[in-house]
Design an enzyme around this catalytic site. Structure first.
Site, PDB file in Angstrom:
ATOM      1  N   GLU A 123      13.873  22.301   7.866  1.00 32.13           N
ATOM      2  CA  GLU A 123      14.889  21.244   7.728  1.00 32.13           C
ATOM      3  C   GLU A 123      16.137  21.544   8.554  1.00 32.13           C
ATOM      4  OE1 GLU A 123      13.871  23.537   5.642  1.00 32.13           O
ATOM      5  OE2 GLU A 123      15.038  23.610   3.782  1.00 32.13           O
ATOM      6  N   ARG A 124      16.185  22.766   9.152  1.00 38.77           N
ATOM      7  CA  ARG A 124      17.397  23.110   9.918  1.00 38.77           C
ATOM      8  C   ARG A 124      17.333  22.600  11.358  1.00 38.77           C
ATOM      9  NH1 ARG A 124      17.611  29.281   8.156  1.00 38.77           N
ATOM     10  NH2 ARG A 124      16.801  28.891   6.075  1.00 38.77           N
TER      11      ARG A 124
ATOM     12  N   CYS B  33      10.949  36.717  14.876  1.00 35.40           N
ATOM     13  CA  CYS B  33      10.187  37.580  13.960  1.00 35.40           C
ATOM     14  C   CYS B  33       9.700  38.826  14.670  1.00 35.40           C
ATOM     15  CB  CYS B  33       9.002  36.824  13.388  1.00 35.40           C
ATOM     16  SG  CYS B  33       7.886  36.303  14.665  1.00 35.40           S
TER      17      CYS B  33
ATOM     18  N   GLU C  14      15.453  42.634   6.263  1.00 36.16           N
ATOM     19  CA  GLU C  14      15.396  41.881   7.516  1.00 36.16           C
ATOM     20  C   GLU C  14      16.727  41.132   7.644  1.00 36.16           C
ATOM     21  OE1 GLU C  14      12.856  38.383   7.674  1.00 36.16           O
ATOM     22  OE2 GLU C  14      12.382  38.816   9.768  1.00 36.16           O
TER      23      GLU C  14
HETATM   24  P1  NAD Z   1      12.139  30.437   5.318  1.00 37.35           P
HETATM   25  O1  NAD Z   1      11.130  31.275   4.626  1.00 37.35           O
HETATM   26  O2  NAD Z   1      13.474  30.258   4.694  1.00 37.35           O
HETATM   27  O3  NAD Z   1      11.572  28.953   5.553  1.00 37.35           O
HETATM   28  C1  NAD Z   1      10.297  28.735   6.119  1.00 37.35           C
HETATM   29  C2  NAD Z   1       9.782  27.385   5.653  1.00 37.35           C
HETATM   30  O4  NAD Z   1       9.626  27.414   4.233  1.00 37.35           O
HETATM   31  C3  NAD Z   1      10.706  26.217   5.956  1.00 37.35           C
HETATM   32  O5  NAD Z   1       9.922  25.114   6.351  1.00 37.35           O
HETATM   33  C4  NAD Z   1      11.409  25.956   4.639  1.00 37.35           C
HETATM   34  O6  NAD Z   1      11.749  24.601   4.456  1.00 37.35           O
HETATM   35  C5  NAD Z   1      10.377  26.372   3.615  1.00 37.35           C
HETATM   36  N1  NAD Z   1      10.964  26.925   2.393  1.00 37.35           N
HETATM   37  C6  NAD Z   1      12.194  27.467   2.244  1.00 37.35           C
HETATM   38  N2  NAD Z   1      12.359  27.900   0.980  1.00 37.35           N
HETATM   39  C7  NAD Z   1      11.232  27.615   0.322  1.00 37.35           C
HETATM   40  C8  NAD Z   1      10.781  27.848  -1.020  1.00 37.35           C
HETATM   41  N3  NAD Z   1      11.560  28.427  -1.939  1.00 37.35           N
HETATM   42  N4  NAD Z   1       9.546  27.445  -1.348  1.00 37.35           N
HETATM   43  C9  NAD Z   1       8.752  26.857  -0.431  1.00 37.35           C
HETATM   44  N5  NAD Z   1       9.116  26.617   0.842  1.00 37.35           N
HETATM   45  C10 NAD Z   1      10.337  27.009   1.222  1.00 37.35           C
HETATM   46  O7  NAD Z   1      12.273  31.038   6.793  1.00 37.35           O
HETATM   47  P2  NAD Z   1      13.325  30.647   7.919  1.00 37.35           P
HETATM   48  O8  NAD Z   1      14.654  31.170   7.548  1.00 37.35           O
HETATM   49  O9  NAD Z   1      13.180  29.232   8.300  1.00 37.35           O
HETATM   50  O10 NAD Z   1      12.731  31.507   9.134  1.00 37.35           O
HETATM   51  C11 NAD Z   1      13.028  32.854   9.340  1.00 37.35           C
HETATM   52  C12 NAD Z   1      11.981  33.751   8.699  1.00 37.35           C
HETATM   53  O11 NAD Z   1      10.702  33.465   9.233  1.00 37.35           O
HETATM   54  C13 NAD Z   1      12.221  35.221   9.015  1.00 37.35           C
HETATM   55  O12 NAD Z   1      11.953  35.955   7.875  1.00 37.35           O
HETATM   56  C14 NAD Z   1      11.206  35.522  10.104  1.00 37.35           C
HETATM   57  O13 NAD Z   1      10.811  36.866  10.207  1.00 37.35           O
HETATM   58  C15 NAD Z   1      10.076  34.668   9.666  1.00 37.35           C
HETATM   59  N6  NAD Z   1       9.169  34.395  10.762  1.00 37.35           N
HETATM   60  C16 NAD Z   1       7.987  35.065  10.767  1.00 37.35           C
HETATM   61  C17 NAD Z   1       7.107  34.870  11.809  1.00 37.35           C
HETATM   62  C18 NAD Z   1       5.808  35.590  11.848  1.00 37.35           C
HETATM   63  O14 NAD Z   1       5.017  35.289  12.694  1.00 37.35           O
HETATM   64  N7  NAD Z   1       5.538  36.529  10.964  1.00 37.35           N
HETATM   65  C19 NAD Z   1       7.424  33.979  12.839  1.00 37.35           C
HETATM   66  C20 NAD Z   1       8.637  33.301  12.800  1.00 37.35           C
HETATM   67  C21 NAD Z   1       9.503  33.530  11.732  1.00 37.35           C
END
Ligand code: NAD
Length: 498
Positions: free
Chosen positions: A176-177, A281, A382
């Site tokens: 959503e960001r 990530c 992290e």
């Molecule tokens: P996030 O976990 O906050 O959000 C990811 C997605 O989950 C979004 O679409 C969000 O709307 C949804 N979401 C948020 N809170 C939720 C909840 N309580 N229940 C269900 N869904 C929820 O992650 P972010 O801040 O958008 O992204 C950064 C994170 O993603 C970092 O931890 C990064 O390491 C990780 N990441 C991992 C990889 C990988 O390949 N392992 C790749 C990119 C990013």
């Protein structure tokens, strides 16, 4: 104020839900749009639309699918600059970096263009007298992709090209960001000739995600995001009987040996730690020096970090943009403060950075912390920002033990000129993706991407061969075509070959 909506059945729609969330321009610190957050009615609409589209799409020929993917590749390639600018305006990363993410995503589309080859089955002639055996793979149905903010184009492209190429239909729930780029991707699919309903988008937050995870018509879930959410998504979707892969967060180490080319290592470390403001990530967040590498590396890294040009992602001279939100900025500054309080030495300090002309932007400058110890919060958590922690140890075996005692296992890198040390290291670490003199070892599209331990929940990595396996299930057929009226060979015992 612009409203960013959903994409269902080949059309943009704002749906009925009154819930919205602000979308910021991180460089200026101003709100640029509102994104609508889907409720039950939009989720149901998107999933059922995808389920209806599946009936025909699963029957489409491999030739038709490949041609649409080729067209998607061409159109997206033409619109690359536009995609990159949209990403920069909502995420904050510099445009050149955003172009790179789209390019890496398109490599998965290129891999998926080979779907006729990728879905070739096996055939064994005459496994028993007059009996043949063969196997092939079929799509699952409606697949959901839930993606993070940090790669709003690339991470969805880790999922939907292969899911769709395999004959599934797709519902994307972007972050959503920075949701705008998803809608351009939907337009590209339409122009490429993908039938309406095969690719859908619902914008939303946690409530939307839960509706998707609980929807009975969803067959599988691909998730990428932070570890606590990945774990809970894996548990909830699995409990609901869905196939699920959930990629989580990371704490990526780079080990630097004294025999490494330290100028090369410093250059690459700085790019890997501060590129995209550390919001990758696969960013390096812990630089671990062995023995005498410590002092010279710290000096080189600090000098380079101080010279990084921080500014708006749209400014061509910027090397690093802002972080995604004000909350992210405060969280990152909080970690630097905690590091200092717990005994780390702030060698390069990015707190309080003001970028002229962008005084309200969400900027944190490159930060280098020395004397970091494993009990400190800056090492344990992290941070997901432009903060590089330096740790000092004495041997490669100690490095392997350090990496393996960390709960994350996404990426790791080693800088050395010793093949023996590199081999011992890559064989010994419990990490999914390893770079040898390569700081960000994101696998090419024809390999698969995934971490170990708390960086991945589920069995499958994304894209590459494991992506094909995840988005399909196998059938094994044993066939006999006897001559008419022949009943020879029937037996009441369990069948064996003859
Ligand atoms: P996030 O976990 O906050 O959000 C990811 C997605 O989950 C979004 O679409 C969000 O709307 C949804 N979401 C948020 N809170 C939720 C909840 N309580 N229940 C269900 N869904 C929820 O992650 P972010 O801040 O958008 O992204 C950064 C994170 O993603 C970092 O931890 C990064 O390491 C990780 N990441 C991992 C990889 C990988 O390949 N392992 C790749 C990119 C990013």
């Amino acid at each position: 104020m612009r409203t960013i909506g959903h994409w269902i059945g080949g059309q943009a729609t704002n749906g009925q839900s009154a819930r919205t969330s602000p979308v910021w321009n991180p460089a200026t610190g101003t709100q640029r749009a509102s994104v609508v957050l889907a409720g039950a009615s939009e989720v149901d609409d998107a999933v059922l639309t995808a389920a209806r589209a599946f009936e025909e799409w699963a029957e489409s020929s491999l030739t038709v699918r490949a041609r649409i993917l080729f067209a998607y590749r061409e159109i997206a390639g033409r619109r690359l600059d536009e995609l990159a600018e949209i990403i920069s305006d909502e995420h904050g990363k510099v445009v050149a970096d955003a172009r790179g993410e789209v390019q890496r995503g398109l490599e998965v589309v290129e891999f998926a263009c080979g779907i006729p080859q990728l879905l070739k089955g096996d055939y064994s002639d005459q496994v028993s007298t007059g009996v043949d055996a063969f196997s092939y793979r079929q799509p699952l149905g409606v697949v959901v992709g839930i993606t993070p903010f940090n790669f709003p184009a690339m991470v969805p492209m880790w999922m939907y090209p292969l899911a769709i190429a395999c004959g599934n239909t797709f519902v994307l729930k972007p972050s959503e960001r920075d949701p705008s780029v998803s809608l351009v991707m939907a337009e590209i699919w339409k122009e490429a000739g993908l039938p309406d309903g095969v690719f859908n988008i619902v914008q939303g937050d946690v409530d939307t995600v839960n509706l998707l995870l609980d929807h009975p018509a969803v067959a599988a879930v691909s998730f990428v995001g932070s570890t606590p959410i990945a774990r809970s998504i894996y548990e909830r979707a699995s409990k609901n009987g869905k196939r699920v892969q959930a990629l989580g967060g990371a704490k990526n180490h780079a080990i630097v040996l004294p025999d490494a080319d330290l100028d090369f290592a410093a250059d690459h470390l700085v790019a890997a730690a501060f590129g995209s403001a550390g919001e990758r990530c696969m960013a390096i967040s812990a630089a671990v020096t062995i023995g005498s590498a410590a002092e010279p590396l710290l000096e080189k890294v600090s000098k380079l970090a101080r010279n990084i040009k921080v500014g708006s992602g749209r400014d061509k001279s910027s090397e690093m943009g802002p972080v995604v939100t004000d909350a992210a900025k405060n969280r990152i500054v909080g970690y630097i403060n905690a590091g200092e309080e717990q005994g780390a030495r702030v060698v390069v300090d990015g707190r309080g950075l003001i970028v002229p002309g962008y005084e309200s932007g969400f900027f944190v400058g490159p930060t280098v912390l020395d004397d970091v110890k494993t009990h400190m919060d800056v090492y344990r958590d992290e941070i997901f920002g432009p903060v590089l922690s330096m740790l000092r140890i004495d041997s490669v075996d100690e490095a392997i033990a350090l990496v393996n005692s960390n709960p994350y296992g996404n990426g790791v890198a080693i800088f050395t000129s010793s093949g023996e040390a590199a081999r011992r290291f890559h064989r010994g670490v419990n990490v999914g993706m390893i770079g040898i003199n390569v700081p960000i070892p994101v696998p090419m599209a024809y390999y698969s991407f995934g971490g170990w331990k708390d960086s991945l929940f589920g069995q499958s990595h994304v894209y590459g061969p494991e992506g094909v396996a995840f988005y399909t299930r196998a059938k094994a057929i044993t066939a006999r075509w006897p001559k008419r009226k022949s009943n020879a060979g029937a037996s009441m015992s369990f069948p064996t070959s003859n």
